[in-house]
Design an enzyme around this catalytic site. Structure first.
Site, PDB file in Angstrom:
ATOM      1  N   TYR A 142       0.772  -1.227  -0.138  1.00 29.99           N
ATOM      2  CA  TYR A 142       0.145  -0.109   0.037  1.00 29.99           C
ATOM      3  C   TYR A 142       0.872   1.241   0.171  1.00 29.99           C
ATOM      4  CZ  TYR A 142      -4.977  -1.899   0.858  1.00 29.99           C
ATOM      5  OH  TYR A 142      -5.890  -2.518   0.796  1.00 29.99           O
ATOM      6  N   LYS A 189       2.820 -15.412   2.485  1.00 27.88           N
ATOM      7  CA  LYS A 189       3.275 -16.080   1.450  1.00 27.88           C
ATOM      8  C   LYS A 189       4.803 -16.199   1.421  1.00 27.88           C
ATOM      9  CE  LYS A 189       1.681 -17.654  -2.612  1.00 27.88           C
ATOM     10  NZ  LYS A 189       0.857 -18.684  -2.855  1.00 27.88           N
ATOM     11  N   ASP A 221      -3.081 -18.287   0.448  1.00 29.08           N
ATOM     12  CA  ASP A 221      -4.047 -18.793  -0.537  1.00 29.08           C
ATOM     13  C   ASP A 221      -4.822 -20.036   0.205  1.00 29.08           C
ATOM     14  OD1 ASP A 221      -1.773 -20.121  -0.399  1.00 29.08           O
ATOM     15  OD2 ASP A 221      -1.674 -20.728  -2.403  1.00 29.08           O
ATOM     16  N   ASP A 245      -6.604  -6.982   4.045  1.00 27.65           N
ATOM     17  CA  ASP A 245      -7.691  -6.357   3.680  1.00 27.65           C
ATOM     18  C   ASP A 245      -8.605  -7.228   2.668  1.00 27.65           C
ATOM     19  OD1 ASP A 245      -9.246  -4.121   2.435  1.00 27.65           O
ATOM     20  OD2 ASP A 245      -8.137  -4.485   0.642  1.00 27.65           O
ATOM     21  N   ASP A 249     -12.269  -9.003   4.425  1.00 26.95           N
ATOM     22  CA  ASP A 249     -13.932  -9.093   3.689  1.00 26.95           C
ATOM     23  C   ASP A 249     -14.363 -10.353   3.494  1.00 26.95           C
ATOM     24  OD1 ASP A 249     -13.526  -6.107   3.144  1.00 26.95           O
ATOM     25  OD2 ASP A 249     -14.356  -6.421   0.899  1.00 26.95           O
TER      26      ASP A 249
END
Ligand code: IPM
Ligand code: MN
Length: 372
Positions: A142, A189, A221, A245, A249
């Site tokens: 970001y 990851k 994942d 983020d 959601d």
């Protein structure tokens, strides 16, 4: 307690849901004899329209001198569909997070028993889910350098993390795990990314100070899949900015609506409280936006100042509203007449009269006639 609260209600449904949180905080102030003073300032698309800047200096100054910030939502479709826009509403929120040093974003995810049927996931898989996501908020992709070539045919976003950035949020996450079920899952990851390998290394070192917390690791994942398959396995999830983020959601599906998920963003000096949902432009002004995420963010604000009893009363009031199906159409499609502000009124009223439990409760608290 006296608190100066900066209100940045922002775009879309932000103002209407934030109004309900303010209503509820005012009821708490009366009930528990506190003084909460609210000062509003523009942020996001509305601030761009007014000043050309998504985070005007006056707004930032107000936040810096307040005890806490109550944030609504940010974003407007006119910017989403314009890749060449020079300024974007989201830049206001990102700058605010950075300027206030809000490095830890805490997002609780809970499956309420009375809402199990609202989730598309199987009841038996989600019942009892109670997760606290610790999302790093001021680093990673970001905030890394952004580049584009002149022809607009190539672009780059840099993802960077330092040991210190990882350490400070890790300590908060481990402490949270100690106060909960003593399990922490680092989502990364590390099979591909150098930054993720640094996260693993630093988090393992920090873990040595918290021997009572069980630490495990999941690739993002796999974590995305596990979140849907078996969310009950998670207690505290610690993760970097972008993974947090996305995964939060996704986790909102467990609760039945993203309109329920609150968050606290904290740093060493400042704190901001906001629903995790966006500005939902299609719903603006229709009275259908769920105010619960904003109201529960206000409860997190009270927790932050150790006003636990007050925060608990808000949560109880919210649960009562869910139990009685006093909810907006995202959770209850037959409830057109139960608007955003009606839900807020009910919760406010419950706070004023928590002992009421008669059979006319629902009508009474919706301000309707109790004569059948
Ligand atoms: C969130 C939002 C923001 C984010 C946007 C609006 C910049 O999606 O708070 O989750 O990506 O952090
Ligand atoms: Mn998001």
């Amino acid at each position: 307690m006296k608190l100066n609260i900066a209100v940045l209600s922002g775009d879309g449904i932000g103002p209407e849901v934030t109004d309900q949180a303010i209503k509820v905080l005012k009821a708490i102030a009366v009930e528990f004899d506190h003084t909460f003073l609210f000062s509003s300032a523009p942020v996001g698309a509305i601030a761009i329209d007014e000043t050309g800047n998504p985070l005007p200096d006056s707004t930032l100054d107000l936040c810096k001198k307040s005890d806490a910030v109550l944030f609504g939502s940010i974003g407007d479709p006119k910017y989403d569909n314009d890749p060449n826009a020079k300024v974007r509403p989201e830049q206001g929120l990102l700058k605010l997070r950075k300027e206030l040093g809000l490095y830890a974003n805490i997002r609780p995810v809970k499956a309420y028993d009375m809402l199990l049927d609202k989730s598309p996931l199987k009841k038996e898989n989600i019942q009892g889910t109670d997760i606290s996501i610790y999302r790093e908020l001021t680093g990673g992709i970001y905030f890394g350098e952004k580049k584009q070539n002149e022809e607009g045919t190539w672009a780059s976003d840099l993802c960077e993390y330092s040991k210190e950035e990882i350490e400070r949020i890790s300590h908060l996450a481990f402490k949270a795990a100690q106060a909960r079920r003593s399990k922490l899952t680092l989502v990364d990851k590390a099979n591909v990314l150098e930054t993720s390998r640094l996260w693993r290394k630093v988090v393992k070192q920090v873990a040595e100070s918290y021997p009572d917390v069980e630490l495990d690791f999941l690739f993002v994942d796999n974590a995305a899949m596990q979140m849907i398959l078996n969310p009950k396995q998670f207690d505290v999830i610690l993760t970097e900015n972008m993974f947090g983020d996305i995964i939060s959601d996704e986790a909102s599906v467990i609760g039945g609506s993203i309109g329920l998920l609150a968050s606290a963003s904290v740093g060493d000096k400042h704190a901001l409280f906001e629903p995790i949902h966006g500005s939902y432009p299609q719903a603006t002004g229709k009275g259908i936006a769920n105010p619960v995420a904003s109201i529960l963010s206000a409860a997190m604000l009270l927790d932050h100042f150790e006003l636990y009893q007050e925060a608990e009363l808000i949560r109880k009031a919210v649960e009562k509203s869910l139990q009685l199906n006093i909810t907006t159409p995202d959770l209850n499609p037959d409830s057109e007449n139960i608007t955003t502000s009606k839900v807020g009124d009910f919760i406010e009223d419950y706070i004023n009269n928590p002992q009421d439990s008669n059979i006319n409760f629902q009508n009474l608290h919706l301000g309707q006639s109790t004569i059948i």
